[in-house]
Structures are given as C-alpha cells and as structure tokens.
Design an enzyme around this catalytic site. Structure first.
Site, PDB file in Angstrom:
ATOM      1  CB  CYS A   1      -1.108   0.017   1.210  1.00  0.00           C
ATOM      2  SG  CYS A   1      -2.362  -1.260   1.143  1.00  0.00           S
TER       3      CYS A   1
ATOM      4  CB  CYS B   1      -4.833   1.202   2.284  1.00  0.00           C
ATOM      5  SG  CYS B   1      -5.512   2.882   1.621  1.00  0.00           S
TER       6      CYS B   1
ATOM      7  CB  CYS C   1      -6.621  -5.919  -1.350  1.00  0.00           C
ATOM      8  SG  CYS C   1      -4.982  -6.517  -1.575  1.00  0.00           S
TER       9      CYS C   1
HETATM   10  S1  SF4 Z   1      -4.946  -2.702  -1.641  1.00  0.00           S
HETATM   11 FE1  SF4 Z   1      -3.610  -4.747  -1.991  1.00  0.00          FE
HETATM   12  S2  SF4 Z   1      -2.885  -4.551  -4.077  1.00  0.00           S
HETATM   13 FE2  SF4 Z   1      -3.677  -2.557  -3.579  1.00  0.00          FE
HETATM   14  S3  SF4 Z   1      -1.678  -1.595  -2.777  1.00  0.00           S
HETATM   15 FE3  SF4 Z   1      -2.763  -2.263  -0.782  1.00  0.00          FE
HETATM   16  S4  SF4 Z   1      -1.814  -4.569  -0.495  1.00  0.00           S
HETATM   17 FE4  SF4 Z   1      -1.203  -3.809  -2.714  1.00  0.00          FE
END
Ligand code: SF4
Length: 265
Positions: free
Chosen positions: A132, A241, A216
C-alpha cells in the site's frame, strides 16, 4: 437473501429516501462550495471511484465547482473501476488525474516480496502495508502536492474506525481534509445515485460495497460490514491502507454504529 435481492442492482438493494436526505445533500453542497472558494486552485477530490466518490464528483460537476478530481491508479484496479474514467469524461467533461506508483518502487517491492500475482500482501500485514505504501501512499503525496485541501468520500457508517470522521480536519497544520458526506447513510448514497443517474462501478451490483485493488477486494454477503470484503484474510485491526490513518491519534470511541450491507425495503 431472497432471489429478488440476489439479482437486483445495488440501487434496488440500497437506495432509500430517508428523513433529512434533502438537507444532507444541501449541507454537503454548501461544504463543497465553501471549500472550493476558500482553496481556489488548490483543492482536489481524491476519488476511489466508489459509490460515495461518484456522488461527490457528480455534485462537483453538476454545480461547476472549481475542484480538481484525481485518483490513485495503483496498477491493480479492476477493469470495472477503470471503466469509470471514460464515463466521467463523457458525462461530466472531467479528465480525472491518474497518479500511478513509481516503476522503480514497484520493481524493488517485487524483488523483495514477489510479484502481485503471487499475492505477497496476504503473507503478512507488514508486506501488505509495504505494498500500500508503494502503490497508494507515495502516489497520494504527489496527488496532494501543491494542494491546501482534499475531498474524501469517507462516511461514519463505513466502519468502526471511521465512526468519528469529522467534516473537516487539518493535517500537519497546513492541509485541510474534508469529508462532506461524513454523515450520510449508505441508503442516502444510493438514493442520490438513483435520482441523479450517476454512473457507478458495476462491481457494486455484484455485492462489492467497498472497492479497492483487485487482489484485495471481494464480494460480501448481505448482513456483513461494508468493508469486510477488503483484506478479508486479516482478522484484527482496522481495514485501512494508510490513506486515512492518523498514526499519532488513538482510535476514537464509537458514537455511531457502522452499517452492515443490508437491503432496503
Ligand atoms: S490494496 Fe492490496 S494490491 Fe492495493 S496497494 Fe494495498 S496491498 Fe497492494
């Protein structure tokens, strides 16, 4: 879940004219208008292209507010999410700014943790947060550069962690973060979308209430929390996130219950 609910659109499942709806729309518009005036040329809507953000983009466009619209193109979004960008251009004449991760940061993450297709983010919370950071947090800093205010679609009903979302807060003593529909219900969002024929992500019809990166995000069942389809393999802690987390701030006590995914009569 009835058979009718299983096949109905998100509008059919969720839209409802709740008491006070018109007043909430007027108040949200007043907040947006005041912010556009106070931060002329330095204000942006950071849209996730989810239902709440499409409402805000519609309000901005419908009332010709001078607010830029930008999104984080993480490189892992669903096709249905990206399909909204040309729809927004055609419907509103708005070219959404796209802020992508840095190629060198992606390469370095892949070298250390593996390719996205192997779902490295599911191995640990730390790796997920590192992903993220590369795909969202660093691009967000570029999205916000030179801006004194940003608009979000956060609502208090989305999750426990968002139960106290204010309409406005000041970050790092300088930039204002504004959440004009913080007090809206999920039913309000869909009532607005229905009344104003706002384009929305087709995944909402497929039981995705909260939509992020494809690896995700998954569909949820009726009765589950709105954000339960995000990072579902993580059992504890806030499903965030980092875009809307205050590292120095303890979680606030809940004063408003979050909403489960429910049908409306
Ligand atoms: S939501 Fe999932 S794919 Fe998107 S940045 Fe975060 S961990 Fe990575």
């Amino acid at each position: 879940m009835t058979a009718a609910h299983a096949t109905a659109t998100a509008i059919a499942r969720h839209a409802k004219a709740l008491p006070g709806y018109e007043a909430r729309v007027a108040a949200a518009l007043a907040r947006l208008s005041a912010a556009a005036q106070a931060h002329a040329g330095r204000i942006v809507q950071a849209t996730s292209l989810g239902a709440e953000d499409m409402v805000l983009t519609d309000l901005i466009a419908r009332h010709r507010l001078p607010i830029a619209v930008a999104t984080l193109d993480t490189g892992a979004l669903h096709d249905q999410t990206l399909a909204l960008l040309p729809q927004i251009a055609a419907r509103y004449g708005i070219e959404v700014e796209r802020h992508a991760p840095r190629a060198d940061a992606l390469a370095s993450f892949a070298a250390e943790h593996g390719k996205l297709e192997a779902f490295p983010m599911r191995r640990s919370v730390e790796i997920r947060k590192a992903c993220c950071a590369v795909r969202k947090l660093e691009p967000l800093q570029r999205l916000l550069a030179g801006r004194s205010a940003w608009i979000t679609g956060l609502r208090r009903g989305q999750s426990d962690g968002r139960a106290e979302v204010p309409f406005a807060e000041t970050e790092a003593s300088t930039r204002e973060k504004l959440s004009p529909i913080a007090d809206w219900a999920w039913a309000d969002v869909w009532h607005y979308i229905a009344k104003n024929e706002v384009p929305y992500n087709a995944l909402h019809d497929a039981f995705f209430p909260s939509i992020g990166c494809a690896p995700c995000t998954r569909a949820v069942a009726l009765g589950e929390d709105l954000r339960s389809g995000r990072w579902w393999w993580e059992q504890d802690g806030a499903k965030e996130c980092g875009l809307h987390v205050h590292p120095l701030q303890a979680p606030a006590p809940r004063s408003q219950p979050h909403e489960p995914l429910a049908t409306t009569p």
